[in-house]
Design an enzyme around this catalytic site. Structure first.
Site, PDB file in Angstrom:
ATOM      1  N   SER A 177       0.841  -1.206   0.000  1.00 12.59           N
ATOM      2  CA  SER A 177       0.000   0.000   0.000  1.00 12.59           C
ATOM      3  C   SER A 177       0.865   1.240   0.000  1.00 12.59           C
ATOM      4  CB  SER A 177      -0.892   0.019   1.240  1.00 12.59           C
ATOM      5  OG  SER A 177      -0.121   0.300   2.404  1.00 12.59           O
ATOM      6  N   ASP A 178       0.331   2.344  -0.493  1.00 11.70           N
ATOM      7  CA  ASP A 178       0.977   3.627  -0.269  1.00 11.70           C
ATOM      8  C   ASP A 178       0.902   3.925   1.232  1.00 11.70           C
ATOM      9  OD1 ASP A 178       2.252   6.042  -0.682  1.00 11.70           O
ATOM     10  OD2 ASP A 178       0.960   6.647  -2.333  1.00 11.70           O
ATOM     11  N   GLU A 179       1.758   4.838   1.675  1.00 12.82           N
ATOM     12  CA  GLU A 179       1.857   5.101   3.110  1.00 12.82           C
ATOM     13  C   GLU A 179       0.541   5.612   3.674  1.00 12.82           C
ATOM     14  OE1 GLU A 179       4.245   8.143   6.067  1.00 12.82           O
ATOM     15  OE2 GLU A 179       5.246   7.470   4.230  1.00 12.82           O
TER      16      GLU A 179
END
Length: 743
Positions: free
Chosen positions: A276-278
């Site tokens: 996932s993106d942060e």
């Protein structure tokens, strides 16, 4: 018999204990196939161990993935930034920003750059692990390349991309992935991670937040614009993709089964991992309100195909709820093992579980970081990114000695602003425009910033007047910078920031007829129409963010050192005004990018001048009629009609005459950057494969009909053009509509 059974059991236990003591597990047996080794390792993990491996994707207290002492497995950091250098972890060679790399139109160069970056990442990793240092940005798993389509000129993250074209982005992504991962038969140097998957191209913060945005996209635009570059990334063998913050037609990307499973794994046969993106996972319930809590979010994301959560300094993050979901029967333990397997397969191919002497990359040390070879490559690369937008009366290259030089503007002598985002620390090897170009002056180089920062809210006209007056050549350095356009920062218009335009106008006035050259340091297009239309501005060069090599590269270009004739080409359309800029939140492609643009832009995609001139002849397209799954061969001669050697970027476009659905007016389907000597003619060849002829209806198909190819140093039919011709020819696809999958 019972005694024999007892003896056999004791022997088995002894062997297991011996294996545990010696670390002689099958997953460490280098003679076994990779799949068997991975399955052996994953089969030994408890559910709690697997949960921690999936939950610890990184960012402060959420990383690294913990070691498993009983198996002799150490910690591992999953979040490393390799966009254009090993970023956020001290010094490393800083290559030009990605949008500048795209302007090179040079796939071989991108592979050289990414391999140099991979060597530095690997060398620093070897040093970190030697000293048992783990944590953010200390691993080998890169969050790069960024291959989102720069579909909007005001998007803050345009600088991280390869521009607006799916074919160009996919071609450059392939090279970048190949360079990062290397060509060793057994091991990869580092692993690529293409991002942000998918339909992610703004907004950041204007007019709404990326954390809650819903990108509403048609199936055709999704397939023909936003997915192709990622498909090329997968075909190149990337071990990872990163899912994005946004929703796609109502469903968050990181919980989107259609995206992460149906398309990525079933259609494209991707076998790697998705991270996932942060903080994208927690934002599914906090910002999108798609789920009600962490537990429900963990269930949705894991079952949709997410392998690894990158959180924001959370120890009790969403994936720590996986155990509860398994107990409730909402996620199966088998699914967890399937999600963990690609993580350990990646680490295995990085060489973590093999003897170090088997892996040539384990021998890389810190001497490769900022090595002389990498510094030189950074300079050569920066030269190749420069796009010459205007060159009145061939003021460039500089032909006469200059007594007094003025270099002015907020980008003239500030090292930090010429780097752009996601760069390594500012290097001691950095040269600013003033430092590099001062070599041109025989007597003096005068400097004035005029503005303290790129925002240029406070402007000192007297400062500019003092520097420019009585100078023989004036170089004005303008642009944006990361506080104006970057992650989290969209622009609201195309204008030069603050009072930069006034600074330019004053510099022209104070120059009193002496040549004025404008250097632009930015990513997204700028409205520089005043400079374009004003005869007192002799030249304009788009520099993007060249980073440490800026000054040296500019000097080489100004004096036309060997190999320094500018041949960068714009990877993004520059609108003439805001009237040509559609709304940020509208994901229709109508009016967007050169493929669907309406009207005449200030500068078109693919535009760029040279110090020399070229013409094209002898275009051949063979055969003239093909069946749907056949390849068409295209060849053309390019002639250097000028007096200087230079690179030319030969561009091949395709248009459909009989498509059953709306299609681009034309589409880039090939390019070739090559050096041509004065009076030399070269034959350039392309192959039009079925994939580039296909359109998406309810599936990818090749349709019968007439197709036109255009070949030249630019797009066809442009109001703003380079002084060379564009040739065209047609061929016909005969037969019936044919699915691309049948070819």
């Amino acid at each position: 018999m019972a005694l024999l059974v007892k003896v056999a059991v004791l022997a088995s236990v002894f062997l297991v204990l011996l294996a545990s003591t010696n670390g002689n597990f099958p997953f460490r047996n280098t003679s076994l196939p990779w799949d068997e080794r991975v399955q052996d390792l994953v089969g030994r993990l408890t559910l709690d161990e697997m949960i921690l491996q999936m939950a610890r994707g990184g960012v402060r207290s959420n990383g690294p993935a913990p070691g498993i002492e009983r198996l002799g497995i150490g910690p591992y950091s999953w979040n490393t930034e390799c966009l254009r250098g090993d970023a956020m972890t001290g010094f490393a060679t800083s290559f030009p920003q990605a949008i500048g790399l795209a302007a090179t139109f040079d796939t071989e160069l991108l592979q050289q750059v990414s391999q140099a970056i991979a060597y530095e990442v690997r060398a620093k990793y070897n040093n970190y692990t030697k000293h048992k240092e783990y944590g953010d940005h200390k691993g080998l798993s890169c969050f790069s390349p960024v291959i989102n389509i720069a579909r909007h000129p005001l998007w803050g993250r345009n600088q991280e991309t390869y521009g607006e074209d799916p074919y160009l982005s996919g071609s450059l992504a392939t090279s970048y992935v190949n360079g990062l991962q290397g060509n060793h038969s057994r091991y990869i140097i580092a692993n690529a991670g293409c991002k942000h998957f998918d339909v992610h191209g703004g907004p950041e913060n204007i007019p709404s937040s990326r954390f809650s945005f819903d990108a509403k996209v048609s199936e055709r635009n999704w397939r023909m614009t936003f997915l192709p570059a990622f498909h090329e990334c997968v075909k190149a063998g990337s071990y990872s993709l990163m899912c994005s913050y946004n929703r796609i037609n109502g469903i968050p990307a990181c919980a989107n089964k259609k995206l992460l499973t149906d398309i990525l794994r079933k259609e494209w046969n991707f076998t790697g991992y998705v991270i996932s993106d942060e903080s994208a996972v927690e934002r599914i319930f906090t910002d999108h309100h798609y789920t009600k809590d962490m537990l429900e979010t963990a269930i949705a994301t894991v079952n949709s195909g997410l392998n690894l959560e990158l959180s924001h300094n959370l120890q009790n993050n969403t994936f720590m709820q996986i155990g509860k979901a398994v107990k409730q029967g909402k996620i199966t333990e088998n699914t967890i093992r399937e999600r963990v397997a690609p993580l350990f397969n990646t680490r295995m191919r990085l060489g973590e579980f093999d003897p170090a002497d088997m892996n040539p990359y384990s021998k890389l040390d810190l001497t490769v970081v900022e090595s002389p070879e990498h510094q030189e490559l950074a300079i050569q690369t920066a030269v190749k990114t420069f796009v010459l937008l205007k060159n009145k009366e061939n003021v460039l290259p500089v032909k006469e000695k200059i007594d007094n030089l003025a270099v002015v503007g907020p980008f003239a002598d500030s090292p930090s602003v010429i780097y752009g985002s996601y760069a390594p620390d500012v290097s001691k090897f950095t040269q600013t425009p003033r430092q590099g170009l001062s070599q041109l002056a025989q007597k003096s180089t005068k400097y004035a910033s005029g503005c303290l920062t790129p925002s240029c809210q406070l402007y000192d006209a007297e400062d500019i007047k003092t520097a420019v007056t009585n100078s023989d050549l004036v170089v004005v350095c303008l642009g944006t910078g990361v506080n104006i356009e970057s992650e989290g920062h969209d622009r609201s218009n195309l204008s030069l920031p603050g009072q930069q335009q006034r600074l330019l106008q004053d510099a022209v006035m104070f120059a009193d007829g002496k040549p004025v050259i404008v250097l632009l340091f930015n990513a997204g297009p700028l409205d520089v129409s005043w400079a374009v239309n004003n005869d007192a501005v002799s030249a304009i060069v788009e520099c993007f963010f060249p980073a440490q090599a800026t000054g040296k590269a500019l000097y080489r270009m100004f004096v036309n050192m060997e190999g320094s004739n500018p041949a960068g080409r714009l990877p993004i359309t520059w609108p003439e005004s805001m009237s040509q800029v559609p709304p940020m939140e509208d994901y229709s492609m109508d009016g967007r990018t050169y493929r669907y643009f309406k009207g005449d832009p200030l500068f078109p995609f693919g535009f760029g001048l040279s110090y020399t001139t070229f013409t094209y002849s002898d275009l051949t397209v063979s055969p003239s009629t093909v069946k749907p799954c056949n390849t068409v061969s295209v060849s053309v001669k390019v002639h250097n009609t000028g007096s200087l050697a230079g690179d030319e970027v030969v561009q091949l476009y395709l248009s459909w005459h009989d498509a059953s659905i709306p299609v681009p007016k034309w589409q880039l389907v090939g390019f070739n950057r090559t050096e041509v000597q004065p009076s030399q003619s070269l034959t350039i060849r392309f192959s039009l494969i079925p994939r580039v002829m296909a359109v998406y209806t309810s599936q990818w198909v090749i349709e019968p009909g007439v197709y036109t190819v255009y070949v030249g140093g630019q797009q066809p039919d442009q109001a703003t053009k380079v002084p060379s011709n564009v040739l065209n020819a047609q061929f016909k696809v005969a037969g019936s509509v044919t699915p691309l999958s049948k070819c």
